[in-house]
Design a protein around this motif. Structure first.
Motif, PDB file in Angstrom:
ATOM      1  N   TRP A   5      38.495  54.658  58.769  1.00 54.25           N
ATOM      2  CA  TRP A   5      39.554  53.614  58.392  1.00 54.25           C
ATOM      3  C   TRP A   5      40.864  54.172  58.822  1.00 54.25           C
ATOM      4  N   ASN A   6      41.740  53.302  59.144  1.00 54.70           N
ATOM      5  CA  ASN A   6      43.022  53.736  59.558  1.00 54.70           C
ATOM      6  C   ASN A   6      44.222  53.238  58.557  1.00 54.70           C
ATOM      7  N   ASP A   7      45.507  53.069  58.738  1.00 58.46           N
ATOM      8  CA  ASP A   7      46.276  52.274  57.959  1.00 58.46           C
ATOM      9  C   ASP A   7      46.183  50.804  57.878  1.00 58.46           C
ATOM     10  N   ASP A   8      45.725  50.234  58.909  1.00 57.07           N
ATOM     11  CA  ASP A   8      45.462  48.767  58.776  1.00 57.07           C
ATOM     12  C   ASP A   8      44.233  48.427  57.865  1.00 57.07           C
ATOM     13  N   ASP A   9      43.198  49.359  57.929  1.00 63.88           N
ATOM     14  CA  ASP A   9      42.129  48.929  56.761  1.00 63.88           C
ATOM     15  C   ASP A   9      42.671  49.251  55.324  1.00 63.88           C
ATOM     16  N   VAL A  10      43.472  50.240  55.142  1.00 63.89           N
ATOM     17  CA  VAL A  10      44.218  50.463  53.885  1.00 63.89           C
ATOM     18  C   VAL A  10      45.028  49.220  53.539  1.00 63.89           C
ATOM     19  N   ARG A  11      45.911  48.768  54.563  1.00 67.47           N
ATOM     20  CA  ARG A  11      46.846  47.864  54.204  1.00 67.47           C
ATOM     21  C   ARG A  11      46.032  46.403  54.108  1.00 67.47           C
ATOM     22  N   PHE A  12      45.112  45.973  54.531  1.00 64.55           N
ATOM     23  CA  PHE A  12      44.239  44.964  54.156  1.00 64.55           C
ATOM     24  C   PHE A  12      43.505  45.249  52.921  1.00 64.55           C
ATOM     25  N   LEU A  13      43.255  46.188  52.561  1.00 65.62           N
ATOM     26  CA  LEU A  13      42.653  46.478  51.077  1.00 65.62           C
ATOM     27  C   LEU A  13      43.577  46.355  50.080  1.00 65.62           C
ATOM     28  N   LEU A  14      44.948  46.890  50.336  1.00 64.63           N
ATOM     29  CA  LEU A  14      45.886  46.733  49.546  1.00 64.63           C
ATOM     30  C   LEU A  14      46.489  45.171  49.029  1.00 64.63           C
ATOM     31  N   ALA A  15      46.306  44.725  50.235  1.00 63.28           N
ATOM     32  CA  ALA A  15      46.559  42.935  50.002  1.00 63.28           C
ATOM     33  C   ALA A  15      45.899  42.574  49.327  1.00 63.28           C
ATOM     34  N   ASP A  16      44.570  42.571  49.453  1.00 63.71           N
ATOM     35  CA  ASP A  16      43.333  42.019  49.021  1.00 63.71           C
ATOM     36  C   ASP A  16      43.663  42.376  47.213  1.00 63.71           C
ATOM     37  N   ALA A  17      43.890  43.564  47.095  1.00 61.43           N
ATOM     38  CA  ALA A  17      43.978  44.147  45.530  1.00 61.43           C
ATOM     39  C   ALA A  17      45.331  43.454  44.869  1.00 61.43           C
ATOM     40  N   TYR A  18      46.299  43.277  45.593  1.00 59.03           N
ATOM     41  CA  TYR A  18      47.517  42.613  45.346  1.00 59.03           C
ATOM     42  C   TYR A  18      47.163  41.190  45.023  1.00 59.03           C
ATOM     43  N   ARG A  19      46.480  40.308  45.697  1.00 52.93           N
ATOM     44  CA  ARG A  19      45.932  39.155  45.599  1.00 52.93           C
ATOM     45  C   ARG A  19      45.156  39.005  44.104  1.00 52.93           C
ATOM     46  N   LEU A  20      44.161  40.011  44.098  1.00 48.02           N
ATOM     47  CA  LEU A  20      43.304  40.026  42.924  1.00 48.02           C
ATOM     48  C   LEU A  20      44.291  40.266  41.625  1.00 48.02           C
ATOM     49  N   LYS A  21      45.230  41.117  41.538  1.00 45.16           N
ATOM     50  CA  LYS A  21      45.993  41.191  40.358  1.00 45.16           C
ATOM     51  C   LYS A  21      46.816  40.127  40.164  1.00 45.16           C
ATOM     52  N   PHE A  22      47.396  39.320  41.315  1.00 45.36           N
ATOM     53  CA  PHE A  22      48.123  38.066  40.973  1.00 45.36           C
ATOM     54  C   PHE A  22      47.198  37.205  40.221  1.00 45.36           C
ATOM     55  N   ALA A  23      45.875  36.879  40.771  1.00 48.94           N
ATOM     56  CA  ALA A  23      45.074  36.076  40.311  1.00 48.94           C
ATOM     57  C   ALA A  23      44.512  36.535  38.875  1.00 48.94           C
ATOM     58  N   PHE A  24      44.292  37.576  38.487  1.00 46.98           N
ATOM     59  CA  PHE A  24      43.421  37.923  37.391  1.00 46.98           C
ATOM     60  C   PHE A  24      44.247  38.630  36.343  1.00 46.98           C
ATOM     61  N   ALA A  25      45.169  39.321  36.664  1.00 41.65           N
ATOM     62  CA  ALA A  25      45.880  40.250  35.660  1.00 41.65           C
ATOM     63  C   ALA A  25      46.169  39.601  34.285  1.00 41.65           C
ATOM     64  N   ASP A  26      46.699  38.454  34.442  1.00 42.97           N
ATOM     65  CA  ASP A  26      47.266  37.630  33.113  1.00 42.97           C
ATOM     66  C   ASP A  26      46.355  36.515  33.165  1.00 42.97           C
ATOM     67  N   ALA A  27      45.140  36.543  33.623  1.00 46.10           N
ATOM     68  CA  ALA A  27      44.304  35.235  33.504  1.00 46.10           C
ATOM     69  C   ALA A  27      43.984  34.994  32.118  1.00 46.10           C
ATOM     70  N   PRO A  28      43.856  33.780  31.672  1.00 42.72           N
ATOM     71  CA  PRO A  28      43.200  33.337  30.338  1.00 42.72           C
ATOM     72  C   PRO A  28      41.711  33.521  30.399  1.00 42.72           C
ATOM     73  N   SER A  29      41.060  33.892  29.481  1.00 45.98           N
ATOM     74  CA  SER A  29      39.696  34.149  29.359  1.00 45.98           C
ATOM     75  C   SER A  29      38.849  33.012  29.835  1.00 45.98           C
ATOM     76  N   HIS A  30      39.195  31.730  29.917  1.00 49.56           N
ATOM     77  CA  HIS A  30      38.382  30.626  30.391  1.00 49.56           C
ATOM     78  C   HIS A  30      38.122  31.066  31.907  1.00 49.56           C
ATOM     79  N   LEU A  31      38.788  32.001  32.540  1.00 52.27           N
ATOM     80  CA  LEU A  31      38.771  31.854  34.098  1.00 52.27           C
ATOM     81  C   LEU A  31      37.547  32.851  34.141  1.00 52.27           C
ATOM     82  N   LYS A  32      36.932  33.591  32.802  1.00 49.26           N
ATOM     83  CA  LYS A  32      35.668  34.293  33.262  1.00 49.26           C
ATOM     84  C   LYS A  32      34.403  33.544  33.770  1.00 49.26           C
TER      85      LYS A  32
END
Length: 300
Positions: free
Chosen positions: A272-299
């Motif tokens: 892996w290189n910096d680009d791989d890490v960058r894509f991983l972090l972008a995906d992690a941020y997307r998941l955080k935005f979608a699920f960090a404060d998501a109500p329980s019905h999203l389960k």
């Protein structure tokens, strides 16, 4: 600006500021560094000799045998002087934090700071550099700065290293809950093959993915962690979820416990290189935005 990756020439100072070690006001930094570096070596004078006492013998022995195993493929970390520096840093930290003491794995967490801070004194390629050729003052500064920033990191995740490591237990359970919501097919596949999240994710939490990626990729990862609120705790969970999700198709092809565990403990990230890490972090941020404060019905 630092969230998206810090240029090499800025990283040494940026990490110290982001770790809350260096003050924001530039005219206060020299005085503060002098004070904190002296404070560290006062601690060394006060505590390091106690490693010879019977009450601390087990702690020192465990540190002493762990250090040579650290990054065995990087000659820098096999130098006697570097190993002595790490022994002091880890022993002083353990003595000052009796609730946790030394726990295997935290030795890895010093290495990114050490590598970033040594580049203040030497060129970027530090793998074979002889640290004992540095001036004594530079070596001392490097050791003290690494200690304080390492300590700042652990202040935020100390529950990971107290008795029974409850912080890690909680993080692993949260990762399991996240994967049920993010990728229920993969979660069900792991569960039906009797794979427990603790069996692979414990190391991900204990070592902050340092065994899963190259050191330079980890340093890039930490650029972002240092910028995130509770980056080494809560945001790290989303990075682990993103990592698991990234290899979902490969994991779904594994049809038994042995194959799944072999893959999970040997992720194909060595190139892996910096680009791989960058894509991983972008995906992690997307998941955080979608699920960090998501109500329980999203389960559902």
């Amino acid at each position: 600006m630092c969230w998206s990756g810090i240029p090499h020439v800025c990283r040494n100072v940026a990490w110290k500021i982001l770790s809350r070690y260096l003050p924001l006001m530039a005219d206060r930094r020299e005085m503060m560094l002098k004070k904190k570096r002296q404070e560290y070596f006062n601690l060394v004078d006060q505590y390091y000799e106690t490693r010879k006492q019977a009450i601390h013998a087990d702690t020192y022995h465990q540190i002493h045998i762990d250090i040579p195993r650290m990054s065995p493929l990087i000659p820098l970390f096999q130098q006697e002087l570097v190993q002595e520096i790490f022994e002091r840093i880890l022993y002083i930290w353990a003595i000052r934090h009796p609730a946790s003491g030394y726990v295997q794995g935290i030795n890895d967490l010093v290495t990114p700071f050490f590598v970033v801070f040594i580049t203040e004194y030497i060129p970027l390629d530090i793998r074979t550099y002889k640290v004992n050729s540095l001036p004594e003052s530079a070596i001392q500064n490097l050791e003290a700065d690494s200690f304080w920033c390492f300590s700042k990191l652990l202040d935020g995740i100390q529950d990971n290293y107290t008795f029974a490591q409850p912080g890690i237990q909680k993080q692993v359970n949260t990762l399991k809950d996240l994967m049920m919501r993010i990728n229920s097919e993969l979660h069900q596949h792991l569960t039906s093959n009797h794979v427990e999240y603790l069996q692979f994710a414990f190391r991900w939490m204990n070592n902050l993915l340092m065994r899963e990626m190259s050191l330079m990729c980890v340093i890039r990862l930490w650029d972002t962690y240092l910028c995130e609120s509770e980056g080494f705790a809560s945001f790290h969970l989303y990075v682990c979820a993103a990592l698991l999700n990234k290899f979902s198709s490969e994991l779904l092809q594994e049809k038994d416990f042995q194959g799944l565990m072999l893959f999970l403990k040997n992720l194909p990230t060595q190139h892996w290189n910096d680009d791989d890490v960058r894509f991983l972090l972008a995906d992690a941020y997307r998941l955080k935005f979608a699920f960090a404060d998501a109500p329980s019905h999203l389960k559902e």
